[in-house]
Design a protein around this motif. Structure first.
Motif, PDB file in Angstrom:
ATOM      1  N   THR A 140       2.527   1.657  -3.369  1.00 52.71           N
ATOM      2  CA  THR A 140       1.521   2.053  -4.357  1.00 52.71           C
ATOM      3  C   THR A 140       1.203   3.537  -4.241  1.00 52.71           C
ATOM      4  N   GLU A 141       1.045   4.005  -3.000  1.00 53.80           N
ATOM      5  CA  GLU A 141       0.768   5.427  -2.789  1.00 53.80           C
ATOM      6  C   GLU A 141       1.945   6.283  -3.261  1.00 53.80           C
ATOM      7  N   GLU A 142       3.169   5.815  -2.984  1.00 56.54           N
ATOM      8  CA  GLU A 142       4.353   6.548  -3.452  1.00 56.54           C
ATOM      9  C   GLU A 142       4.388   6.592  -4.976  1.00 56.54           C
ATOM     10  N   GLN A 191       0.829  -1.200   0.000  1.00 56.57           N
ATOM     11  CA  GLN A 191       0.000   0.000   0.000  1.00 56.57           C
ATOM     12  C   GLN A 191       0.868   1.257   0.000  1.00 56.57           C
ATOM     13  N   ARG A 192       1.942   1.240   0.824  1.00 55.95           N
ATOM     14  CA  ARG A 192       2.827   2.408   0.894  1.00 55.95           C
ATOM     15  C   ARG A 192       3.515   2.657  -0.444  1.00 55.95           C
ATOM     16  N   LEU A 235       1.819   6.327  -7.049  1.00 54.07           N
ATOM     17  CA  LEU A 235       0.762   7.213  -7.535  1.00 54.07           C
ATOM     18  C   LEU A 235       1.164   8.672  -7.373  1.00 54.07           C
ATOM     19  N   GLN A 236       1.786   8.987  -6.219  1.00 53.81           N
ATOM     20  CA  GLN A 236       2.231  10.356  -5.981  1.00 53.81           C
ATOM     21  C   GLN A 236       3.322  10.738  -6.968  1.00 53.81           C
TER      22      GLN A 236
END
Length: 230
Positions: free
Chosen positions: A148-150, A145-146, A152-153
């Motif tokens: 993936t968020e990185e 999740q971390r 996407l950012q």
């Protein structure tokens, strides 16, 4: 170095003699908690210091062991605590019911101390492995999740940067002279293609008297944004 903390066992039986017997058998190796009924057992299991394993009698008044097991397995807070039935009910059907409710083992009374100790040790080992794998899985899910968020950012930032660079490229192109210029019978043309999306190179031309034309060419060292800022 301090000794590792001993596992905690919860023994549930409505007969005081049975609680005393099991406590005496287990207390040298484990922390032992006792409950003389189902309601008390459920409270201990759902406390802030839950047991690592529950040894549960079946035939008890008010709430039998089957119902205790059913409630334990339906509560996410206690569902992962292994339950071993310890009972005088020895019919195969009784064992099937207990295992079907989620118990990990079924030991009949009168107990054999070596068998009880071996089963307890086995199921505590299996629980440690299960807990480790569950913690690892939770860690991996968190990492995915971390990351993936990185990603996407990072993708969003890259898209914003590319958009800014496209705007900058249009601004640079608007500062250049027309692609073609007519000088007498001559038609002159020029184009500029940066090595990257933008750059620092430029050109221009200026009409002079006598049908003359002055060309100006600039070549900035380096490429990309740094050259453009220069």
């Amino acid at each position: 170095m301090s000794e590792p903390e001993r596992p905690t066992l919860l023994v549930v039986d409505d007969t005081p003699d049975n609680l005393t017997l099991m406590s005496g058998l287990l207390r040298d190796l484990y922390k032992v908690k006792v409950a003389n009924g189902g309601e008390r057992a459920l409270k201990i299991a759902a406390s802030d210091s839950p047991p690592d394993l529950i040894l549960l009698d079946i035939m008890m008044p008010e709430m039998d062991g089957y119902e205790v097991c059913r409630r334990l397995k339906s509560d996410p807070k206690t569902a992962d605590i292994p339950v071993v039935f310890l009972t005088a009910k020895s019919e195969e059907q009784d064992e099937m019911v207990g295992l079907g409710l989620g118990a990990v083992d079924y030991i009949t009374k009168p107990i054999s101390p070596p068998i009880v100790m071996a089963r307890v040790k086995t199921h505590l080992t299996l629980k440690r492995v299960s807990d480790f794998l569950r913690d690892q899985n939770a860690f991996l899910e968190s990492e995915v999740q971390r990351r993936t968020e990185e990603l996407l950012q990072s993708t969003l930032q890259r898209q914003l940067l590319e958009n800014d660079l496209r705007v900058a490229r249009k601004l640079q192109d608007s500062m250049l002279p027309p692609l073609f210029h007519q000088l007498g019978d001559w038609q002159l043309g020029a184009t500029l293609q940066p090595a990257r999306m933008i750059g620092g190179d430029l050109y221009d031309f200026f009409p002079l008297p006598g049908q003359r034309l002055l060309f100006a060419i600039g070549d900035v060292s380096d490429k990309g944004v740094a050259a453009a800022l220069y």
